[in-house]
Design a protein around this motif. Structure first.
Motif, PDB file in Angstrom:
ATOM      1  N   ASN A 193      90.856  49.437  47.101  1.00 59.93           N
ATOM      2  CA  ASN A 193      91.549  50.583  46.693  1.00 59.93           C
ATOM      3  C   ASN A 193      90.828  51.964  46.578  1.00 59.93           C
ATOM      4  O   ASN A 193      91.080  52.550  45.256  1.00 59.93           O
TER       5      ASN A 193
ATOM      6  N   SER B 274      95.765  54.459  46.817  1.00 60.67           N
ATOM      7  CA  SER B 274      96.969  54.505  47.562  1.00 60.67           C
ATOM      8  C   SER B 274      97.932  53.449  46.860  1.00 60.67           C
ATOM      9  O   SER B 274      97.682  52.970  45.825  1.00 60.67           O
TER      10      SER B 274
ATOM     11  N   VAL C  43      96.796  48.293  49.422  1.00 60.76           N
ATOM     12  CA  VAL C  43      95.989  48.178  50.468  1.00 60.76           C
ATOM     13  C   VAL C  43      96.296  46.859  51.254  1.00 60.76           C
ATOM     14  O   VAL C  43      96.778  45.944  50.675  1.00 60.76           O
TER      15      VAL C  43
ATOM     16  N   TYR D 237      95.320  51.486  54.492  1.00 60.95           N
ATOM     17  CA  TYR D 237      95.723  52.050  52.950  1.00 60.95           C
ATOM     18  C   TYR D 237      97.162  52.895  53.334  1.00 60.95           C
ATOM     19  O   TYR D 237      97.392  53.634  54.035  1.00 60.95           O
TER      20      TYR D 237
END
Length: 278
Positions: free
Chosen positions: A214, A218, A221, A273
């Motif tokens: 990640n 975000s 993932v 993402y």
């Protein structure tokens, strides 16, 4: 004597007060506060990359015999094209948005667009020449999938989520283009933009938010494996075998009918993402 009496009275008073306090009701301790555990949802926008393998999915035989006309060959010269394996690397990126009706497990709908590079190989379909070509000419067959350099899709997605696992089907619009014959730079009459459709499906899994992958902080993932069937209509343009002038790399003769569709399948893995709700 008086001092002893005063001390005894004070001790008695303290004992009485302590006993009275012990008889008073105690204040109840506040109940423990429980923080609800966030329920994962697939709702949100996402972007990512993918890579995989593409291969011919056509049921038609692209091999053919082409009578090379005079004066580009000796009378009766025939070029017989054999099938070659049309497959190679595919890679690109995608963006999309999902909406999940119920957090946790439930129906998920979405839309996704992607753009892909294709490498079906730069070698054209080889030919067996029965006869003799005139000096300065050669024949080639631009009907193979190696004419495609890229493709893309805009697809809807419908699936069902089992918490962090999503199983889905997908389908929608597809497009593609590329040089019809890389061996002579791509003849304008065969360098065409094609449209069609794509259908397929896949499975996607959301990693924990604190995953080492990640990089963009975000909300999740996700990793996916997906398969697509792509059909691009090539219309009725002249796409048969060509006789090419080697001096200026221009076709001088062609067979009138070629392959109508480009059909291929793609199996790929992807990384997304997701941003939005957890």
């Amino acid at each position: 004597m008086i001092k002893k009496l005063l001390l005894a009275s004070a001790a008695t008073a303290l004992t009485t007060v302590a006993a009275s306090a012990a008889d008073l009701p105690r204040r109840a301790a506040p109940p423990p506060v429980f923080a609800p555990v966030p329920v994962f949802t697939w709702t949100g926008a996402y972007f990512g990359i993918n890579a995989g393998y593409a291969f011919d999915a056509s049921s038609r035989n692209t091999g053919s015999a082409f009578g090379v006309p005079a004066p580009f060959a000796a009378p009766g010269t025939i070029a017989v094209f054999r099938n070659r394996s049309q497959d190679g690397f595919s890679g690109g990126g995608q963006v999309g948005y999902n909406f999940q009706f119920t957090p946790g497990s439930g129906v998920v709908v979405g839309i996704e667009a992607d753009a892909q590079y294709l490498d079906f190989g730069r070698n054209r379909n080889s030919a067996f020449i029965a006869g003799g070509l005139a000096p300065g000419y050669y024949v080639t067959d631009p009907r193979g999938l190696s004419s495609l350099d890229f493709f893309g899709t805009v697809r809807g997605r419908l699936g069902y989520a089992f918490d962090r696992t999503l199983v889905y089907g997908t389908g929608g619009f597809a497009y593609g283009s590329g040089s019809a014959d890389r061996s002579f730079g791509g003849y304008a009459g065969n360098d065409s933009f094609r449209t069609g459709y794509a259908v397929g499906g896949g499975i996607e899994y959301a990693l924990p938010t604190d995953s080492f992958l990640n990089f963009f902080r975000s909300s999740a993932v996700t990793l996916k494996v997906e398969g697509l069937y792509v059909n691009l209509d090539r219309g009725t343009r002249n796409q048969g075998a060509l006789v090419v002038n080697a001096a200026n790399l221009l076709p001088v003769a062609f067979s009138p009918v070629g392959r109508r569709d480009d059909e291929f399948a793609v199996v790929r893995a992807g990384l997304n993402y997701k941003f939005g709700s957890y």
